[in-house]
Design an enzyme around this catalytic site. Structure first.
Site, PDB file in Angstrom:
ATOM      1  N   LYS A 141      33.386  74.215  29.680  1.00 31.46           N
ATOM      2  CA  LYS A 141      34.082  74.526  30.954  1.00 31.46           C
ATOM      3  C   LYS A 141      34.092  76.179  31.168  1.00 31.46           C
ATOM      4  O   LYS A 141      34.854  76.529  30.452  1.00 31.46           O
ATOM      5  CB  LYS A 141      35.360  73.822  31.430  1.00 31.46           C
ATOM      6  CG  LYS A 141      35.781  74.326  32.884  1.00 31.46           C
ATOM      7  CD  LYS A 141      37.059  73.453  33.116  1.00 31.46           C
ATOM      8  CE  LYS A 141      37.480  73.944  34.555  1.00 31.46           C
ATOM      9  NZ  LYS A 141      38.711  73.294  34.853  1.00 31.46           N
ATOM     10  N   LYS A 145      30.312  71.865  32.868  1.00 27.60           N
ATOM     11  CA  LYS A 145      30.860  72.375  33.987  1.00 27.60           C
ATOM     12  C   LYS A 145      30.903  73.810  34.000  1.00 27.60           C
ATOM     13  O   LYS A 145      31.454  74.597  33.330  1.00 27.60           O
ATOM     14  CB  LYS A 145      32.464  71.727  34.424  1.00 27.60           C
ATOM     15  CG  LYS A 145      32.848  72.194  35.556  1.00 27.60           C
ATOM     16  CD  LYS A 145      34.287  71.637  35.535  1.00 27.60           C
ATOM     17  CE  LYS A 145      35.026  72.002  36.804  1.00 27.60           C
ATOM     18  NZ  LYS A 145      36.284  71.396  36.863  1.00 27.60           N
TER      19      LYS A 145
HETATM   20  C1  PBG Z   1      41.027  72.217  36.973  1.00 28.39           C
HETATM   21  C2  PBG Z   1      39.822  72.000  37.801  1.00 28.39           C
HETATM   22  C3  PBG Z   1      39.138  72.898  38.295  1.00 28.39           C
HETATM   23  C4  PBG Z   1      37.878  72.382  38.919  1.00 28.39           C
HETATM   24  C5  PBG Z   1      38.086  71.064  38.644  1.00 28.39           C
HETATM   25  N1  PBG Z   1      39.173  70.825  37.579  1.00 28.39           N
HETATM   26  C6  PBG Z   1      39.506  74.361  38.966  1.00 28.39           C
HETATM   27  C7  PBG Z   1      39.480  75.302  38.057  1.00 28.39           C
HETATM   28  O1  PBG Z   1      39.292  75.188  36.789  1.00 28.39           O
HETATM   29  O2  PBG Z   1      39.751  76.656  38.270  1.00 28.39           O
HETATM   30  C8  PBG Z   1      36.792  72.696  39.847  1.00 28.39           C
HETATM   31  C9  PBG Z   1      36.120  71.776  40.584  1.00 28.39           C
HETATM   32  C10 PBG Z   1      35.098  72.360  41.600  1.00 28.39           C
HETATM   33  O3  PBG Z   1      35.162  73.634  41.868  1.00 28.39           O
HETATM   34  O4  PBG Z   1      34.604  71.711  42.369  1.00 28.39           O
HETATM   35  N2  PBG Z   1      41.934  71.247  37.248  1.00 28.39           N
END
Ligand code: PBG
Length: 308
Positions: free
Chosen positions: A181, A233
């Site tokens: 991520k 992601k």
């Molecule tokens: C963290 C989380 C995020 C997203 C999903 N889970 C935000 C981040 O890491 O800042 C982003 C998902 C999206 O942008 O559609 N709980």
């Protein structure tokens, strides 16, 4: 001929819809930066879940937006916290038709907006956060979540949550590891969607967009810790990482087409600069082609309708 020779196909069963449920509202609330996406009430979420089941998609990923936040994200582990309440309601409603999944992260529940708890110096405390994740996992599994989406990027989170689940008898609850991520600008609209309180950034725990091998390394660690599914992601800017992970993984590999990816296409389409349906299908086909077995996308239900 093209249909017969296509190497990649989209199917509704491989699409997962992320949804937001907000505490303390009577009507669904539009998210301005994500046209077509709303913060649900528990009731409107139940209706959306039935629509999703009808469309034949694979599952739902629930995110909670609490009314009150604190330093440790108490709402995340409270059985009466919004995410756990909504999970129970949705599991009762569509639990046989859809795989009900939950985001396991503290950022929506903390008043500082970070994915973990902070130490005295204000830095995210990895190991203290794992204790919170263990409790959160039990609360979510107890509420009926079938797959826990570990999106916080703490080291050791998969092993910690797996151990907590197994020791309390939740051996059938699966762990979706957000293995790779990246600290991405494409999460921008999501911050509005969950009313994020974040000051600063997440670069001390999310990955540097410059690093490809590191994505693979994170995936290997999560495999070793007992993940059931790996996630990459965001999706479109990280297809190389996705392809690398798919090449080494013997468990399912998913990708998350995040909020900014959604909003970019919507904005261009609204301006008449791009063919919306073709663009949406092209992005999803590309993500599948790169190696994703399933995709989280805000278009899941609409695309399922097109595919029928
Ligand atoms: C963290 C989380 C995020 C997203 C999903 N889970 C935000 C981040 O890491 O800042 C982003 C998902 C999206 O942008 O559609 N709980």
């Amino acid at each position: 001929m093209r249909r017969l020779t296509a190497e990649t196909r989209l199917h509704p069963a491989e699409l997962i819809l992320p949804v937001f449920v907000r505490e303390g509202i009577d009507e669904p609330r539009p998210i301005a930066s994500m046209p077509g996406v709303v913060q649900h009430t528990v009731d409107s979420l139940k209706a959306a879940a039935n629509e999703a089941a009808e469309a034949g998609i694979g599952g739902l990923m629930l995110f909670g937006v609490p009314e009150v936040r604190d330093a440790v994200g108490s709402g995340a582990t409270d059985p009466n916290g919004i995410l756990n309440v909504a999970t129970r309601a949705v599991a009762a409603e569509v639990g046989d038709a859809l795989v009900v999944q939950t985001d396991l992260c503290l950022d929506e529940f903390t008043d500082h907006g970070h994915c973990g708890v902070l130490d005295a110096a204000g830095a995210v405390d990895n190991d203290a956060t794992l204790e919170r994740y263990r409790d959160m996992a039990l609360a979510q599994a107890d509420a009926g979540s079938r797959i826990l989406g570990l999106s916080g990027m703490m080291d050791g989170q998969v092993a910690a949550v797996r151990d907590a689940l197994d020791s309390e008898g939740f051996t059938d609850t699966a762990v979706l590891a957000y293995a790779a991520k990246y600290a991405s600008s494409f999460y921008g609209p999501f911050r509005e969607a969950v009313d994020s309180q974040l000051q600063g950034d997440r670069r001390s725990y999310q990955q540097d967009p410059a690093n490809r091998r590191e994505g693979l390394r994170e995936a290997r660690l999560d495999l070793d810790e007992g993940a059931d599914i790996l996630m990459v992601k965001p999706a479109l800017s990280y297809l190389d990482v996705l392809s690398d992970v798919a090449a080494i993984s013997d468990i399912p590999v998913w990708a998350y087409q995040v909020s900014g990816e959604y909003s970019m296409v919507e904005a261009a389409a609204a301006n008449g600069w791009i063919d919306r349906e073709r663009a949406v299908l092209e992005t999803l086909t590309s993500i599948r082609r790169a190696g994703a077995d399933a995709v989280l996308t805000y278009w899941a239900v609409e695309v399922a309708g097109w595919l029928k």
